[in-house]
Design a protein around this motif. Structure first.
Motif, PDB file in Angstrom:
ATOM      1  N   TRP A  95       9.907   0.140 -13.418  1.00 30.70           N
ATOM      2  CA  TRP A  95       8.699  -0.495 -13.938  1.00 30.70           C
ATOM      3  C   TRP A  95       8.927  -1.218 -15.255  1.00 30.70           C
ATOM      4  CZ3 TRP A  95       4.842   4.133 -13.188  1.00 30.70           C
ATOM      5  CH2 TRP A  95       4.541   4.246 -11.831  1.00 30.70           C
ATOM      6  N   ASP A 138       3.990   5.645  -5.638  1.00 29.00           N
ATOM      7  CA  ASP A 138       3.839   5.673  -7.100  1.00 29.00           C
ATOM      8  C   ASP A 138       2.829   6.725  -7.530  1.00 29.00           C
ATOM      9  OD1 ASP A 138       5.528   3.473  -7.035  1.00 29.00           O
ATOM     10  OD2 ASP A 138       3.975   2.025  -7.584  1.00 29.00           O
ATOM     11  N   SER A 139       1.681   6.744  -6.860  1.00 27.48           N
ATOM     12  CA  SER A 139       0.629   7.684  -7.263  1.00 27.48           C
ATOM     13  C   SER A 139       1.037   9.124  -6.994  1.00 27.48           C
ATOM     14  CB  SER A 139      -0.692   7.349  -6.574  1.00 27.48           C
ATOM     15  OG  SER A 139      -0.611   7.571  -5.194  1.00 27.48           O
ATOM     16  N   ARG A 194      -0.909   3.107 -14.990  1.00 27.47           N
ATOM     17  CA  ARG A 194       0.026   3.760 -14.065  1.00 27.47           C
ATOM     18  C   ARG A 194       1.255   4.267 -14.821  1.00 27.47           C
ATOM     19  NH1 ARG A 194       3.112   0.111  -9.680  1.00 27.47           N
ATOM     20  NH2 ARG A 194       3.815  -0.767 -11.636  1.00 27.47           N
ATOM     21  N   SER A 245       0.836  -1.211   0.000  1.00 25.17           N
ATOM     22  CA  SER A 245       0.000   0.000   0.000  1.00 25.17           C
ATOM     23  C   SER A 245       0.863   1.251   0.000  1.00 25.17           C
ATOM     24  CB  SER A 245      -0.916   0.019   1.211  1.00 25.17           C
ATOM     25  OG  SER A 245      -1.828  -1.047   1.168  1.00 25.17           O
ATOM     26  N   TRP A 302      -3.949  -2.162 -15.202  1.00 23.63           N
ATOM     27  CA  TRP A 302      -3.753  -1.078 -14.243  1.00 23.63           C
ATOM     28  C   TRP A 302      -2.295  -0.624 -14.203  1.00 23.63           C
ATOM     29  CZ3 TRP A 302      -0.507  -1.405 -10.053  1.00 23.63           C
ATOM     30  CH2 TRP A 302      -0.105  -2.684  -9.651  1.00 23.63           C
ATOM     31  N   GLU A 303      -1.370  -1.545 -14.494  1.00 24.67           N
ATOM     32  CA  GLU A 303       0.047  -1.177 -14.513  1.00 24.67           C
ATOM     33  C   GLU A 303       0.366  -0.329 -15.745  1.00 24.67           C
ATOM     34  OE1 GLU A 303       2.279  -4.812 -12.276  1.00 24.67           O
ATOM     35  OE2 GLU A 303       1.288  -5.303 -14.177  1.00 24.67           O
ATOM     36  N   SER A 339       3.883   1.541  -1.195  1.00 26.85           N
ATOM     37  CA  SER A 339       4.495   1.657  -2.516  1.00 26.85           C
ATOM     38  C   SER A 339       3.519   2.224  -3.539  1.00 26.85           C
ATOM     39  CB  SER A 339       5.000   0.299  -3.002  1.00 26.85           C
ATOM     40  OG  SER A 339       6.073  -0.123  -2.219  1.00 26.85           O
ATOM     41  N   HIS A 340       2.263   1.783  -3.465  1.00 26.14           N
ATOM     42  CA  HIS A 340       1.251   2.325  -4.381  1.00 26.14           C
ATOM     43  C   HIS A 340       1.016   3.806  -4.106  1.00 26.14           C
ATOM     44  CE1 HIS A 340       0.171  -1.267  -6.537  1.00 26.14           C
ATOM     45  NE2 HIS A 340       0.146  -1.925  -5.394  1.00 26.14           N
ATOM     46  N   TRP A 341       1.046   4.198  -2.835  1.00 25.13           N
ATOM     47  CA  TRP A 341       0.901   5.610  -2.482  1.00 25.13           C
ATOM     48  C   TRP A 341       2.057   6.417  -3.075  1.00 25.13           C
ATOM     49  CZ3 TRP A 341       4.188   8.422   0.860  1.00 25.13           C
ATOM     50  CH2 TRP A 341       3.739   9.716   1.154  1.00 25.13           C
TER      51      TRP A 341
END
Length: 98
Positions: free
Chosen positions: A62, A38-39, A77, A32, A73-74, A34-36
């Motif tokens: 990536w 990234d975003s 992103r 979570s 979704w990747e 890491s996703h934060w």
């Protein structure tokens, strides 16, 4: 005891916060976090070339040569980060390189 802090508005500040959160975390929410991270890179503008390089490093991470195919979704992103880099480069070009 409550500790209040402001969410950084620069990539440099955000990187320091991310590093500290990973250090104090117990590993349970690393995905979570890491996703934060990234975003946030897709929405925060790079102020200078060093911050822009953080985004390029993420793109390299990536798009590793040995990575498997990307899920939808990747790919989305990845496109968001490329658009963010494009905006940053255009802004730097318009305002003079820092």
């Amino acid at each position: 005891m409550q500790i209040k802090f402001e969410v950084p508005t620069t990539i440099t500040g955000l990187a320091a916060m991310y590093k500290e959160l990973k250090r104090v975390g117990n590993g349970d929410a690393d995905g979570s976090l890491s996703h934060w991270w990234d975003s946030q890179l897709t929405v925060l503008p790079a102020r200078d070339v060093d911050e822009l390089m953080v985004k390029f490093d993420m793109l390299n991470h990536w798009a590793k040569e040995d990575s498997p195919g990307m899920m939808a979704w990747e790919v989305e992103r990845l496109h968001l980060l490329v658009q963010s880099v494009r905006r940053d480069v255009m802004a730097m070009k318009a305002g003079g390189e820092k």
